[in-house]
Motif scaffolding. Structure first.
Motif, PDB file in Angstrom:
ATOM      1  N   GLY A   1      -5.061  -9.485  10.457  1.00  0.00           N
ATOM      2  CA  GLY A   1      -4.838  -8.757  11.697  1.00  0.00           C
ATOM      3  C   GLY A   1      -4.377  -9.597  12.864  1.00  0.00           C
ATOM      4  N   GLU A   2      -4.394 -10.916  12.742  1.00  0.00           N
ATOM      5  CA  GLU A   2      -3.903 -11.795  13.805  1.00  0.00           C
ATOM      6  C   GLU A   2      -2.422 -12.077  13.573  1.00  0.00           C
ATOM      7  N   VAL A   3      -1.631 -11.938  14.614  1.00  0.00           N
ATOM      8  CA  VAL A   3      -0.186 -12.117  14.500  1.00  0.00           C
ATOM      9  C   VAL A   3       0.209 -13.476  15.079  1.00  0.00           C
ATOM     10  N   PHE A   4       1.038 -14.212  14.321  1.00  0.00           N
ATOM     11  CA  PHE A   4       1.464 -15.542  14.733  1.00  0.00           C
ATOM     12  C   PHE A   4       2.989 -15.630  14.766  1.00  0.00           C
ATOM     13  N   ASP A   5       3.483 -16.364  15.747  1.00  0.00           N
ATOM     14  CA  ASP A   5       4.913 -16.615  15.858  1.00  0.00           C
ATOM     15  C   ASP A   5       5.232 -17.874  15.058  1.00  0.00           C
TER      16      ASP A   5
ATOM     17  N   LYS B   1       4.793  -8.883   8.153  1.00  0.00           N
ATOM     18  CA  LYS B   1       3.697  -8.106   7.544  1.00  0.00           C
ATOM     19  C   LYS B   1       2.405  -8.910   7.536  1.00  0.00           C
ATOM     20  N   ASP B   2       1.319  -8.202   7.260  1.00  0.00           N
ATOM     21  CA  ASP B   2       0.038  -8.859   7.020  1.00  0.00           C
ATOM     22  C   ASP B   2      -0.171  -8.890   5.519  1.00  0.00           C
ATOM     23  N   ALA B   3       0.064 -10.053   4.922  1.00  0.00           N
ATOM     24  CA  ALA B   3      -0.045 -10.217   3.473  1.00  0.00           C
ATOM     25  C   ALA B   3      -1.234 -11.106   3.142  1.00  0.00           C
ATOM     26  N   SER B   4      -2.361 -10.844   3.797  1.00  0.00           N
ATOM     27  CA  SER B   4      -3.538 -11.707   3.674  1.00  0.00           C
ATOM     28  C   SER B   4      -3.943 -11.952   2.228  1.00  0.00           C
ATOM     29  N   ARG B   5      -3.876 -10.927   1.407  1.00  0.00           N
ATOM     30  CA  ARG B   5      -4.340 -11.063   0.022  1.00  0.00           C
ATOM     31  C   ARG B   5      -3.524 -12.105  -0.743  1.00  0.00           C
ATOM     32  N   ALA B   6      -2.225 -12.132  -0.514  1.00  0.00           N
ATOM     33  CA  ALA B   6      -1.354 -13.038  -1.271  1.00  0.00           C
ATOM     34  C   ALA B   6      -1.614 -14.504  -0.936  1.00  0.00           C
ATOM     35  N   TYR B   7      -2.167 -14.770   0.255  1.00  0.00           N
ATOM     36  CA  TYR B   7      -2.408 -16.158   0.637  1.00  0.00           C
ATOM     37  C   TYR B   7      -3.412 -16.836  -0.289  1.00  0.00           C
ATOM     38  N   THR B   8      -4.303 -16.079  -0.868  1.00  0.00           N
ATOM     39  CA  THR B   8      -5.317 -16.678  -1.744  1.00  0.00           C
ATOM     40  C   THR B   8      -5.060 -16.424  -3.221  1.00  0.00           C
TER      41      THR B   8
ATOM     42  N   LEU C   1       0.544  -4.783  18.066  1.00  0.00           N
ATOM     43  CA  LEU C   1       1.643  -4.168  17.333  1.00  0.00           C
ATOM     44  C   LEU C   1       1.113  -3.224  16.262  1.00  0.00           C
ATOM     45  N   THR C   2       1.928  -2.257  15.903  1.00  0.00           N
ATOM     46  CA  THR C   2       1.655  -1.461  14.717  1.00  0.00           C
ATOM     47  C   THR C   2       2.316  -2.174  13.544  1.00  0.00           C
ATOM     48  N   GLN C   3       1.995  -1.763  12.349  1.00  0.00           N
ATOM     49  CA  GLN C   3       2.618  -2.399  11.191  1.00  0.00           C
ATOM     50  C   GLN C   3       4.129  -2.146  11.174  1.00  0.00           C
ATOM     51  N   LYS C   4       4.529  -0.982  11.648  1.00  0.00           N
ATOM     52  CA  LYS C   4       5.964  -0.666  11.705  1.00  0.00           C
ATOM     53  C   LYS C   4       6.668  -1.574  12.706  1.00  0.00           C
ATOM     54  N   GLU C   5       6.031  -1.829  13.833  1.00  0.00           N
ATOM     55  CA  GLU C   5       6.623  -2.717  14.839  1.00  0.00           C
ATOM     56  C   GLU C   5       6.667  -4.153  14.338  1.00  0.00           C
ATOM     57  N   LEU C   6       5.609  -4.575  13.644  1.00  0.00           N
ATOM     58  CA  LEU C   6       5.563  -5.924  13.098  1.00  0.00           C
ATOM     59  C   LEU C   6       6.699  -6.160  12.104  1.00  0.00           C
ATOM     60  N   ALA C   7       7.035  -5.127  11.350  1.00  0.00           N
ATOM     61  CA  ALA C   7       8.075  -5.244  10.328  1.00  0.00           C
ATOM     62  C   ALA C   7       9.445  -5.571  10.915  1.00  0.00           C
TER      63      ALA C   7
ATOM     64  N   PHE D   1       2.828 -13.178  -4.975  1.00  0.00           N
ATOM     65  CA  PHE D   1       3.741 -12.948  -3.871  1.00  0.00           C
ATOM     66  C   PHE D   1       4.651 -11.731  -4.047  1.00  0.00           C
ATOM     67  N   GLN D   2       4.443 -10.988  -5.090  1.00  0.00           N
ATOM     68  CA  GLN D   2       5.228  -9.764  -5.284  1.00  0.00           C
ATOM     69  C   GLN D   2       4.348  -8.523  -5.201  1.00  0.00           C
ATOM     70  N   THR D   3       3.159  -8.621  -5.725  1.00  0.00           N
ATOM     71  CA  THR D   3       2.298  -7.431  -5.798  1.00  0.00           C
ATOM     72  C   THR D   3       1.130  -7.447  -4.808  1.00  0.00           C
ATOM     73  N   HIS D   4       0.875  -8.582  -4.158  1.00  0.00           N
ATOM     74  CA  HIS D   4      -0.286  -8.682  -3.263  1.00  0.00           C
ATOM     75  C   HIS D   4       0.102  -8.891  -1.793  1.00  0.00           C
ATOM     76  N   LEU D   5       1.272  -8.427  -1.403  1.00  0.00           N
ATOM     77  CA  LEU D   5       1.679  -8.561  -0.002  1.00  0.00           C
ATOM     78  C   LEU D   5       1.040  -7.438   0.806  1.00  0.00           C
ATOM     79  N   THR D   6      -0.276  -7.500   0.911  1.00  0.00           N
ATOM     80  CA  THR D   6      -1.063  -6.456   1.548  1.00  0.00           C
ATOM     81  C   THR D   6      -2.258  -7.067   2.277  1.00  0.00           C
ATOM     82  N   HIS D   7      -2.808  -6.315   3.208  1.00  0.00           N
ATOM     83  CA  HIS D   7      -4.020  -6.781   3.903  1.00  0.00           C
ATOM     84  C   HIS D   7      -5.280  -6.317   3.200  1.00  0.00           C
ATOM     85  N   ASP D   8      -5.135  -5.694   2.042  1.00  0.00           N
ATOM     86  CA  ASP D   8      -6.269  -5.212   1.258  1.00  0.00           C
ATOM     87  C   ASP D   8      -6.992  -6.406   0.635  1.00  0.00           C
ATOM     88  N   LEU D   9      -8.220  -6.660   1.085  1.00  0.00           N
ATOM     89  CA  LEU D   9      -8.989  -7.804   0.590  1.00  0.00           C
ATOM     90  C   LEU D   9     -10.120  -7.388  -0.343  1.00  0.00           C
ATOM     91  N   ARG D  10     -10.111  -6.158  -0.785  1.00  0.00           N
ATOM     92  CA  ARG D  10     -11.183  -5.697  -1.672  1.00  0.00           C
ATOM     93  C   ARG D  10     -11.153  -6.459  -3.000  1.00  0.00           C
TER      94      ARG D  10
END
Length: 207
Positions: free
Chosen positions: A108-112, A132-139, A85-91, A143-152
């Motif tokens: 990047g892994e998508v789960f149902d 979405k891929d909100a990997s950063r927020a998991y750690t 999927l693209t991010q737009k399709e995932l949304a 939950f408002q500003t880190h809903l992103t896959h940016d792990l830098r």
């Protein structure tokens, strides 16, 4: 001269037939015996399997002696064809449309997670993760500003926590992986998301 030959031939045929009958009977008897043994083995196996599940349910109220991992999920045994999927399709699978499944993504892994709709549907406690891929927020727990896959900028320990969340969904008894998402590249020159738990510097006093 021909008649005696015919009689002799007939006798040989009868003799041959008589010799084959006992052997044929032995083969049939052996086959029947082997079939009986196979059926007895299968019956015994079914009894053992039934005893295993029934005793487990009577003692632990579960069919697998309290086990509640990925092996109770039939999607593990019969995985679906993985999609990209693209991010737009995932949304489009964010839990807003009740007719569609709910997807989340980690690294990047998508789960149902549709079977957890009480949590991941719109308005649910974890609804902000859906679509979405909100990997950063998991750690970070932002939950408002880190809903992103940016792990830098994350520490090794935080990166391990993100990996642990991916394992959580991979091995869940209800959720399952359905594919991957093509993530937009992160601009290395863009600012790293600010930690929401970082103390905010007080505003300078007005003069």
């Amino acid at each position: 001269m021909e008649k005696p030959k015919q009689r002799k031939q007939h006798k040989v045929t009868e003799a041959s037939t008589g010799n084959q009958s006992p052997a044929s009977g032995k083969v049939k008897a052996a086959t029947k015996h082997q079939t009986s043994k196979s059926l007895a083995f299968l019956q015994g196996l079914l009894v053992c399997v039934a005893f295993f599940f029934l005793s487990s349910y009577l003692i632990t109220d579960t069919w697998l002696w309290g086990y509640n991992g990925k092996y109770v999920n039939w999607h593990h045994w019969f995985p679906r064809t993985q999609i990209v999927l693209t991010q737009k399709e995932l949304a489009q699978f964010d839990g807003t449309d009740q007719k569609k499944p709910i997807y989340i993504a980690v690294k990047g892994e998508v789960f149902d997670v549709s079977r957890g709709s009480a949590y991941y549907a719109k308005g649910g406690a974890y609804g902000f993760f859906s679509g979405k891929d909100a990997s950063r927020a998991y750690t970070t727990g932002c939950f408002q500003t880190h809903l992103t896959h940016d792990l830098r900028g994350l520490s090794p320990q935080q990166l391990e926590e993100v990996d642990a969340w991916a394992d959580f969904y991979r091995n869940h008894p209800k959720y399952f992986k359905i594919g991957t998402v093509i993530l937009d590249p992160i601009d290395p020159n863009s600012p790293i998301p600010v930690d929401c738990k970082q103390p905010v510097a007080p505003k300078p006093a007005s003069s």
